[in-house]
Write a protein that holds these residues in place. Structure first.
Motif, PDB file in Angstrom:
ATOM      1  N   ASP A   1     -23.879 -64.467  51.011  1.00 46.25           N
ATOM      2  CA  ASP A   1     -24.333 -63.116  50.685  1.00 46.25           C
ATOM      3  C   ASP A   1     -25.854 -63.105  50.490  1.00 46.25           C
ATOM      4  OD1 ASP A   1     -23.671 -60.303  49.966  1.00 46.25           O
ATOM      5  OD2 ASP A   1     -24.515 -60.920  48.037  1.00 46.25           O
ATOM      6  N   PHE A   2     -26.388 -64.111  49.808  1.00 44.11           N
ATOM      7  CA  PHE A   2     -27.835 -64.211  49.625  1.00 44.11           C
ATOM      8  C   PHE A   2     -28.531 -64.270  50.984  1.00 44.11           C
ATOM      9  CE2 PHE A   2     -31.724 -66.652  49.439  1.00 44.11           C
ATOM     10  CZ  PHE A   2     -32.419 -66.032  48.407  1.00 44.11           C
ATOM     11  N   ALA A   3     -28.031 -65.105  51.870  1.00 47.38           N
ATOM     12  CA  ALA A   3     -28.656 -65.251  53.185  1.00 47.38           C
ATOM     13  C   ALA A   3     -28.664 -63.934  53.955  1.00 47.38           C
ATOM     14  CB  ALA A   3     -27.927 -66.319  53.994  1.00 47.38           C
ATOM     15  N   VAL A   4     -27.571 -63.192  53.854  1.00 46.97           N
ATOM     16  CA  VAL A   4     -27.447 -61.949  54.607  1.00 46.97           C
ATOM     17  C   VAL A   4     -28.244 -60.810  53.968  1.00 46.97           C
ATOM     18  CG1 VAL A   4     -25.787 -60.180  55.363  1.00 46.97           C
ATOM     19  CG2 VAL A   4     -25.229 -62.611  55.611  1.00 46.97           C
ATOM     20  N   THR A   5     -28.198 -60.711  52.651  1.00 50.17           N
ATOM     21  CA  THR A   5     -28.855 -59.584  51.982  1.00 50.17           C
ATOM     22  C   THR A   5     -30.326 -59.844  51.667  1.00 50.17           C
ATOM     23  OG1 THR A   5     -28.143 -60.303  49.777  1.00 50.17           O
ATOM     24  CG2 THR A   5     -26.694 -58.759  50.964  1.00 50.17           C
ATOM     25  N   ARG A   6     -30.723 -61.094  51.664  1.00 45.17           N
ATOM     26  CA  ARG A   6     -32.126 -61.454  51.393  1.00 45.17           C
ATOM     27  C   ARG A   6     -32.627 -62.355  52.522  1.00 45.17           C
ATOM     28  NH1 ARG A   6     -33.825 -60.721  45.856  1.00 45.17           N
ATOM     29  NH2 ARG A   6     -32.181 -59.727  44.673  1.00 45.17           N
ATOM     30  N   ARG A   7     -32.435 -61.860  53.714  1.00 44.99           N
ATOM     31  CA  ARG A   7     -32.708 -62.635  54.919  1.00 44.99           C
ATOM     32  C   ARG A   7     -34.154 -63.134  54.994  1.00 44.99           C
ATOM     33  NH1 ARG A   7     -30.566 -61.303  60.908  1.00 44.99           N
ATOM     34  NH2 ARG A   7     -31.445 -63.149  61.896  1.00 44.99           N
ATOM     35  N   ALA A   8     -35.109 -62.318  54.597  1.00 43.08           N
ATOM     36  CA  ALA A   8     -36.511 -62.740  54.690  1.00 43.08           C
ATOM     37  C   ALA A   8     -36.755 -63.989  53.848  1.00 43.08           C
ATOM     38  CB  ALA A   8     -37.444 -61.606  54.255  1.00 43.08           C
ATOM     39  N   TYR A   9     -36.213 -64.010  52.633  1.00 39.29           N
ATOM     40  CA  TYR A   9     -36.329 -65.220  51.812  1.00 39.29           C
ATOM     41  C   TYR A   9     -35.686 -66.399  52.543  1.00 39.29           C
ATOM     42  CZ  TYR A   9     -37.668 -62.739  47.510  1.00 39.29           C
ATOM     43  OH  TYR A   9     -38.321 -62.004  46.553  1.00 39.29           O
ATOM     44  N   PHE A  10     -34.455 -66.200  52.993  1.00 41.46           N
ATOM     45  CA  PHE A  10     -33.678 -67.263  53.630  1.00 41.46           C
ATOM     46  C   PHE A  10     -34.421 -67.839  54.837  1.00 41.46           C
ATOM     47  CE2 PHE A  10     -30.019 -68.858  56.135  1.00 41.46           C
ATOM     48  CZ  PHE A  10     -29.391 -69.627  55.170  1.00 41.46           C
ATOM     49  N   GLU A  11     -35.051 -66.970  55.606  1.00 41.17           N
ATOM     50  CA  GLU A  11     -35.769 -67.433  56.795  1.00 41.17           C
ATOM     51  C   GLU A  11     -36.993 -68.279  56.452  1.00 41.17           C
ATOM     52  OE1 GLU A  11     -36.586 -64.551  59.808  1.00 41.17           O
ATOM     53  OE2 GLU A  11     -34.547 -63.761  59.735  1.00 41.17           O
ATOM     54  N   VAL A  12     -37.536 -68.095  55.274  1.00 41.93           N
ATOM     55  CA  VAL A  12     -38.694 -68.892  54.858  1.00 41.93           C
ATOM     56  C   VAL A  12     -38.249 -70.163  54.137  1.00 41.93           C
ATOM     57  CG1 VAL A  12     -40.741 -68.922  53.361  1.00 41.93           C
ATOM     58  CG2 VAL A  12     -40.228 -66.890  54.737  1.00 41.93           C
ATOM     59  N   MET A  13     -37.280 -70.051  53.253  1.00 34.58           N
ATOM     60  CA  MET A  13     -36.890 -71.155  52.369  1.00 34.58           C
ATOM     61  C   MET A  13     -36.520 -72.436  53.112  1.00 34.58           C
ATOM     62  SD  MET A  13     -34.574 -68.797  49.849  1.00 34.58           S
ATOM     63  CE  MET A  13     -33.582 -70.137  49.213  1.00 34.58           C
ATOM     64  N   PHE A  14     -35.921 -72.304  54.257  1.00 31.99           N
ATOM     65  CA  PHE A  14     -35.435 -73.483  54.971  1.00 31.99           C
ATOM     66  C   PHE A  14     -36.258 -73.779  56.220  1.00 31.99           C
ATOM     67  CE2 PHE A  14     -32.010 -71.744  52.415  1.00 31.99           C
ATOM     68  CZ  PHE A  14     -31.766 -72.844  51.625  1.00 31.99           C
TER      69      PHE A  14
END
Length: 186
Positions: free
Chosen positions: A90-103
């Motif tokens: 859910d975090f990856a889908v709803t906070r995609r911009a963060y997810f795309e940077v974090m990893f």
């Protein structure tokens, strides 16, 4: 009349990070520019560099913030490993911009102390949740088990975001993740 999105006072750092999230949602982290970020926030083109030094500094701050938010999301699962996996997706889908940077450590300073601490907090919550998984007859190895659980949740989230999962998984990422991740708990 002024643009309501123009920055006037308050927390400029927060305004710049919010503008960065908006930009990343639109163009991705690789195409993010500090000049565009300043325009979005309604500040001088030098303001982002003043606060973050450069693009890597900005993305480092964003990744650290993302890991802290991920730790909060995982904590909300209250020790239930299945719900922690669902929260991860859910975090990856709803906070995609963060997810795309974090990893994507090529975008930020992986040796930044704040980032290292935030990543460690998220990892600790993940490992604590994995400790509740049934082990059956397999020997317990918390490090290996946490890596397996993370790999499955992260892989599912990445596949969902890429839009490459079969149509039969449905259109709700939480429900689909719960179905797939339930295999961990059995």
């Amino acid at each position: 009349m002024t643009d309501s999105r123009t920055y006037h006072h308050g927390d400029l750092r927060r305004a710049l990070l919010a503008a960065a999230l908006e930009a990343i949602d639109e163009v991705g982290p690789a195409a993010l520019s500090l000049r565009d970020l300043a325009r979005r926030a309604g500040v001088s083109h030098a303001a982002p560099a003043h606060h973050f030094g450069d693009k890597a500094g900005l993305l480092t701050a964003l990744a650290a913030q993302g890991f802290d938010l991920l730790a909060q999301a995982l904590t909300a699962a209250d020790g239930d490993p299945l719900e922690a996996g669902v929260a991860y997706v859910d975090f990856a889908v709803t906070r995609r911009a963060y997810f795309e940077v974090m990893f994507r450590p090529e975008f930020y300073r992986a040796d930044d102390a704040e980032l290292i601490a935030a990543r460690a907090r998220a990892g600790a919550v993940l490992r604590a949740g994995v400790a509740a998984l049934p082990t059956g007859s397999a020997p317990v190895d918390p490090g290996r088990d946490a890596l397996a659980a993370w790999s499955i949740a992260h892989g599912f989230a990445t596949l969902w975001l890429a839009g490459v999962l079969p149509d039969r998984v449905g259109d709700n990422p939480r429900d689909a993740a719960r179905t797939v991740l339930r295999r961990l708990a059995t």
